[in-house]
Scaffold this active site. Structure first.
Site, PDB file in Angstrom:
ATOM      1  N   LYS A 240       3.950   7.402 -12.893  1.00  0.00           N
ATOM      2  CA  LYS A 240       3.323   6.623 -11.835  1.00  0.00           C
ATOM      3  C   LYS A 240       1.863   7.038 -11.676  1.00  0.00           C
ATOM      4  O   LYS A 240       1.533   8.222 -11.839  1.00  0.00           O
ATOM      5  CB  LYS A 240       4.036   6.873 -10.499  1.00  0.00           C
ATOM      6  CG  LYS A 240       5.461   6.387 -10.393  1.00  0.00           C
ATOM      7  CD  LYS A 240       6.041   6.775  -9.033  1.00  0.00           C
ATOM      8  CE  LYS A 240       7.497   6.355  -8.902  1.00  0.00           C
ATOM      9  NZ  LYS A 240       7.626   4.897  -8.725  1.00  0.00           N
ATOM     10  N   ARG A 314      18.601   3.178 -10.633  1.00  0.00           N
ATOM     11  CA  ARG A 314      19.796   2.399 -10.969  1.00  0.00           C
ATOM     12  C   ARG A 314      20.646   3.101 -12.020  1.00  0.00           C
ATOM     13  O   ARG A 314      21.850   2.861 -12.102  1.00  0.00           O
ATOM     14  CB  ARG A 314      19.390   1.003 -11.432  1.00  0.00           C
ATOM     15  CG  ARG A 314      18.610   0.925 -12.717  1.00  0.00           C
ATOM     16  CD  ARG A 314      17.833  -0.378 -12.854  1.00  0.00           C
ATOM     17  NE  ARG A 314      16.724  -0.412 -11.894  1.00  0.00           N
ATOM     18  CZ  ARG A 314      15.926  -1.458 -11.734  1.00  0.00           C
ATOM     19  NH1 ARG A 314      16.100  -2.545 -12.446  1.00  0.00           N
ATOM     20  NH2 ARG A 314      14.940  -1.409 -10.854  1.00  0.00           N
TER      21      ARG A 314
END
Length: 459
Positions: A240, A314
């Site tokens: 990020k 996820r």
């Protein structure tokens, strides 16, 4: 910080809640004082009214207009921080759900995160009004405070081992049991994706990935809560940018929320069997980090092509959901700070959720507004299933194109559950201070779920 009501035998000051449309509700002896001080009943406005001896005889708090009240939550509760510090009781102006929202908000307004600073100044306290279930509201407030504390704590003090310790402390409080599978044992016990996401943390066993499994209750329907416990998310090799990494201590907000909800369920002794599963990891970077284009095999046997290592939540949830499904519970609920797309869709104040069961959705819709915990249903849109099927593997963890990111993530998770299922994509953070909700970690959806559980599970 005291998230409890004042004792009923404590001396207290009457508090009159005054709507803008009915200034005649101001006690006659205070109208001149109210006029002189510009009190017009604006929402959240407060005014202490002195008696002949100079002490506060009673206080006023504005209830605003119906239009103003519709634009926020807990506004009257802001009086806890603006009135002179004392003990108050609501003498007039509120009843029913509005009264319950205000007194719960008053408790939540007492919250402050002061682990690293001097304790905050005390705030005004409130007696629980007659007809309000004070004990229930105190349990709910304590669950919310737990969620906020866990999210607000930086990762140096809230890594996977610390999240395990917090779960064990909660279990000890309520007589629950905890089992933890950590490190290389995740591989031998078939939790490969939890291990893969968390394996780059280095040799410190306190930082090692783990699956935390807490159980409570021995009778009633079965409820399994699964909370994303990514204690920090660098993004992995798809790192990020700094601006996006700044709040990643909150990426375990799903686990913090299910632990807060678990406290509410156990503290209120709901007649059900509860299980809480938390895959706790840090998505870090070293030479062992998983890579884009890797193909992972999940606990369920489904293969997953990695097209972005920053879509790791996820992956760990998938293994935990597969485990949850093996016991066919009556309801599985996952909660996760999963997608930025959810924030684009509904902003930071609403919890979007998914379910295929109309009964669950109706139960939530019936109570969410009543408990001032807004939710919004999004669809498991079947035509988008093709977007998560890359061809080279069963599933794609990060479909290209950027469309429907919240829905495709939910569809991904649904592949691992056959039991009745709900998924909440929460933000877990209040970006600006609001009444009863300071800037920082915040619970989302938990109070609505708690209120809906009796109808969902026929309790």
């Amino acid at each position: 910080m005291s998230l409890t009501f004042a004792r009923q035998d404590a001396e207290s000051i009457p508090l009159h809640v005054i709507p803008s449309e009915n200034l005649d509700a101001i006690p006659a002896e205070a109208r001149a004082w109210a006029d002189a001080n510009g009190f017009d009943g604006s929402l959240g406005q407060t005014l202490a009214v002195p008696g002949n001896d100079g002490a506060i005889a009673f206080a006023l708090v504005g209830y605003g207009t119906a239009k103003a009240r519709a634009r926020g939550r807990f506004q009257v509760s802001a009086a806890a921080r603006t009135l002179p510090v004392a003990t108050y009781h609501i003498a007039a102006g509120l009843s029913g759900l509005a009264l319950e929202e205000t007194v719960l908000g008053w408790l939540l307004a007492s919250y402050s995160f002061d682990r690293y600073v001097a304790p905050a100044k005390p705030v005004a306290r409130l007696k629980a009004p007659e007809g309000v279930d004070a004990a229930r509201l105190e349990v709910i407030a304590a669950g919310e405070a737990l969620t906020r504390d866990l999210i607000n704590t930086p990762t140096a003090d809230m890594g996977p081992g610390d999240l395990e310790a917090a779960t064990r402390n909660l279990a000890d409080q309520h007589g629950a049991a905890v089992n933890v599978i950590a490190g290389e044992d995740l591989l031998t016990q078939n939790f490969p994706m939890i291990h893969t996401v968390g394996r780059a943390v280095g040799p410190d066993p306190h930082r090692a990935p783990r699956l935390i499994d807490m159980t409570w209750g021995d009778a009633g329907p079965t409820l399994t809560l699964v909370g994303k416990g990514v204690c920090f998310d660098t993004g992995g090799l798809n790192i990020k940018p700094g601006a996006s990494m700044g709040l990643m201590k909150k990426d375990m907000g799903g686990s913090a929320t299910v632990l807060g909800l678990a406290h509410m369920i156990m503290g209120l002794k709901l007649p059900l069997r509860l299980r809480v599963l938390i895959p706790a990891v840090e998505n870090s970077i070293d030479g062992t980090a998983f890579r884009p284009q890797d193909i992972l095999t999940s606990r369920k046997g489904l293969t997953v092509e990695i097209n972005n290592t920053d879509a790791e939540g996820r992956l760990v949830l998938a293994d935990a959901l597969a485990l949850a499904d093996e016991t066919t519970p009556d309801l599985v609920i996952s909660m996760a700070t999963l997608t930025g797309a959810a924030r684009v869709a509904v902003g930071p104040d609403i919890s979007p959720y998914f379910t295929d069961t109309p009964k669950f959705a109706q139960a939530l819709e019936n109570v969410a507004n009543d408990v001032a915990d807004p939710v919004w249903r999004l669809p498991f849109h079947e035509p988008y299933e093709a977007m998560i099927e890359p061809g080279i593997a069963d599933l794609d963890n990060a479909p290209k194109g950027g469309f429907a990111g919240t829905i495709t993530a939910a569809l991904f998770l649904r592949r691992f559950v056959q039991s009745p299922y709900m998924h909440f994509d929460v933000y877990g953070w209040n970006p600006a201070a609001a009444p009863a909700r300071p800037k920082g970690g915040v619970g989302m959806g938990a109070r609505a779920i708690l209120a809906a559980l009796p109808a969902m599970l026929d309790l």
